[in-house]
Design a protein around this motif. Sequence first.
Motif, PDB file in Angstrom:
ATOM      1  N   ALA A   1      -7.797  -4.202  -6.267  1.00 26.03           N
ATOM      2  CA  ALA A   1      -7.493  -3.791  -4.893  1.00 26.03           C
ATOM      3  C   ALA A   1      -8.783  -3.845  -4.095  1.00 26.03           C
ATOM      4  O   ALA A   1      -9.866  -3.596  -4.629  1.00 26.03           O
TER       5      ALA A   1
ATOM      6  N   VAL B   1       0.871  -1.171   0.000  1.00 26.05           N
ATOM      7  CA  VAL B   1       0.000   0.000   0.000  1.00 26.05           C
ATOM      8  C   VAL B   1       0.908   1.221   0.000  1.00 26.05           C
ATOM      9  O   VAL B   1       1.652   1.445   0.964  1.00 26.05           O
TER      10      VAL B   1
ATOM     11  N   VAL C   1      -2.011   1.231  -4.590  1.00 24.66           N
ATOM     12  CA  VAL C   1      -1.411  -0.013  -4.124  1.00 24.66           C
ATOM     13  C   VAL C   1      -0.586  -0.600  -5.269  1.00 24.66           C
ATOM     14  O   VAL C   1      -0.978  -0.510  -6.431  1.00 24.66           O
TER      15      VAL C   1
ATOM     16  N   PRO D   1      -6.868   1.427   0.089  1.00 27.69           N
ATOM     17  CA  PRO D   1      -6.713  -0.017  -0.106  1.00 27.69           C
ATOM     18  C   PRO D   1      -6.062  -0.697   1.100  1.00 27.69           C
ATOM     19  O   PRO D   1      -5.293  -0.085   1.828  1.00 27.69           O
TER      20      PRO D   1
END
Length: 143
Positions: free
Chosen positions: A90, A63, A69, A124
């Motif tokens: 994600a 992340v 991400v 995420p």
Amino acid sequence: MTGVAQRTLPEGRYGKQARKPLPKWLRWSLPVLGVLVGGAVALVAYQNLGNQPVEAKQSAFEVLDDSTVEVTFEVARDQPERPVVCVIRARSDDGDEAGRREVLVPPGRSTSVAKTVLRTSKPPVTGEVFGCSYQVPAYLSTR
């Protein structure tokens, strides 16, 4: 016991009827049909549940911030001369899909490692491989 009448059925009217034997062609065709149907079911099951031509798995994710991400994944394919498209996604903390991207993996070795960065609509918590296929869309094609 007196006064109780016994009812009897007329003879020959409700007796056991003889069954007609099955025709010869039907006796041998039913087992053959059963074997053919069983073979077809086994073939479909093998194609759907056997080894897949393209398999992918996530090997790492990071992340980067609240909307990005990075996902590293490994692709194994039975035809390394063909390109592959993989869908990477994600997920956010609540399990929703927060981002999705199609990634082209060009022809190469039978096992390749690829990396991509996804933009997300929510913060995420993970990145994963949704699936891969040889059916590369025209807009991703290298031709």
